[in-house]
Design a protein around this motif. Structure first.
Motif, PDB file in Angstrom:
ATOM      1  N   UNK A 109      -1.435  10.082  12.527  1.00 35.99           N
ATOM      2  CA  UNK A 109      -1.129  10.119  11.103  1.00 35.99           C
ATOM      3  C   UNK A 109      -1.663   8.879  10.417  1.00 35.99           C
ATOM      4  N   UNK A 110      -1.169   8.634   9.216  1.00 36.02           N
ATOM      5  CA  UNK A 110      -1.727   7.569   8.382  1.00 36.02           C
ATOM      6  C   UNK A 110      -1.154   6.187   8.674  1.00 36.02           C
ATOM      7  N   UNK A 111      -0.022   6.093   9.346  1.00 38.52           N
ATOM      8  CA  UNK A 111       0.605   4.793   9.571  1.00 38.52           C
ATOM      9  C   UNK A 111       0.221   4.200  10.913  1.00 38.52           C
ATOM     10  N   UNK A 112       0.379   2.895  10.992  1.00 41.96           N
ATOM     11  CA  UNK A 112       0.126   2.178  12.240  1.00 41.96           C
ATOM     12  C   UNK A 112       1.264   2.436  13.234  1.00 41.96           C
ATOM     13  N   UNK A 142       6.573  -6.483  14.166  1.00 46.05           N
ATOM     14  CA  UNK A 142       7.947  -6.500  13.657  1.00 46.05           C
ATOM     15  C   UNK A 142       8.004  -6.848  12.180  1.00 46.05           C
ATOM     16  N   UNK A 143       6.954  -6.479  11.466  1.00 47.14           N
ATOM     17  CA  UNK A 143       6.889  -6.661  10.024  1.00 47.14           C
ATOM     18  C   UNK A 143       7.264  -5.340   9.362  1.00 47.14           C
ATOM     19  N   UNK A 144       8.194  -5.403   8.419  1.00 46.92           N
ATOM     20  CA  UNK A 144       8.585  -4.182   7.694  1.00 46.92           C
ATOM     21  C   UNK A 144       7.425  -3.790   6.776  1.00 46.92           C
ATOM     22  N   UNK A 145       7.010  -2.523   6.869  1.00 43.06           N
ATOM     23  CA  UNK A 145       5.918  -2.079   6.007  1.00 43.06           C
ATOM     24  C   UNK A 145       6.290  -0.887   5.129  1.00 43.06           C
ATOM     25  N   UNK A 146       7.461  -0.312   5.356  1.00 44.41           N
ATOM     26  CA  UNK A 146       7.887   0.823   4.532  1.00 44.41           C
ATOM     27  C   UNK A 146       9.404   0.925   4.576  1.00 44.41           C
ATOM     28  N   UNK A 147       9.989   1.293   3.439  1.00 47.30           N
ATOM     29  CA  UNK A 147      11.424   1.573   3.401  1.00 47.30           C
ATOM     30  C   UNK A 147      11.625   2.883   2.666  1.00 47.30           C
TER      31      UNK A 147
END
Length: 162
Positions: A128-131, A151-156
């Motif tokens: 899909x499109x996310x890492x 461990x970096x937040x990239x989406x909520x």
């Protein structure tokens, strides 16, 4: 309640433990395809289910955590790659608010028939499109935060907006 959700590390050592070290939950869940044995120390602090490539038959194929009202499964037995209706229906049999699944390696949060169906994506082999990702569910706020391998937040996602 804070729930760490990891899936589909496919035999990669240390990445599940790293997610736990950086984002521990009150409840920690692994949704299968770890390719580890049931007693692997990396899965010790996790509620876990069996994925389609997990050989250890001691893993259950599904579970329901009553305290958090979460139904969990890998997803391969519920036709999740076409839709999540069967998954949602099974979760409703437990009167679960959340249905957690893996298998597709695609991070996704949906409301299907009043059940929040959540896939953390694959922590090792994303599609899909996310890492590569895992997520943390906050059951008090009904939010899901997606994290990458660093461990970096990239989406909520606010589940109440779905």
């Amino acid at each position: 309640m804070r729930v760490l959700i990891v899936s589909d590390n496919h035999g990669e050592d240390e990445i599940v433990q790293s997610a736990l070290d950086h984002n521990p939950g009150d409840l920690n869940i692994h949704l299968g395809d770890s390719e580890f044995t049931f007693e692997n120390p990396e899965l010790e602090k996790f509620n876990k289910v069996r994925g389609n490539v997990d050989d250890d038959s001691r893993f259950p194929v599904e579970a329901h955590d009553e305290e958090s009202n979460i139904f969990l499964t890998h997803g391969h037995l519920y036709n999740i790659k076409s839709d999540r209706e069967v998954l949602s229906d099974r979760a409703l049999e437990f009167e679960a608010k959340y249905a957690l699944y893996g298998h597709s390696h695609i991070a996704l949060a949906e409301n299907i028939n009043g059940v929040f169906c959540i896939n953390p994506g694959s922590i090792s082999i994303p599609k899909g499109e996310w890492e590569a990702s895992y997520c943390v569910l906050d059951t008090e706020k009904d939010t899901v935060q997606y994290y990458n391998r660093a461990h970096e937040k990239f989406e909520e996602v606010n589940l109440l907006d779905l």
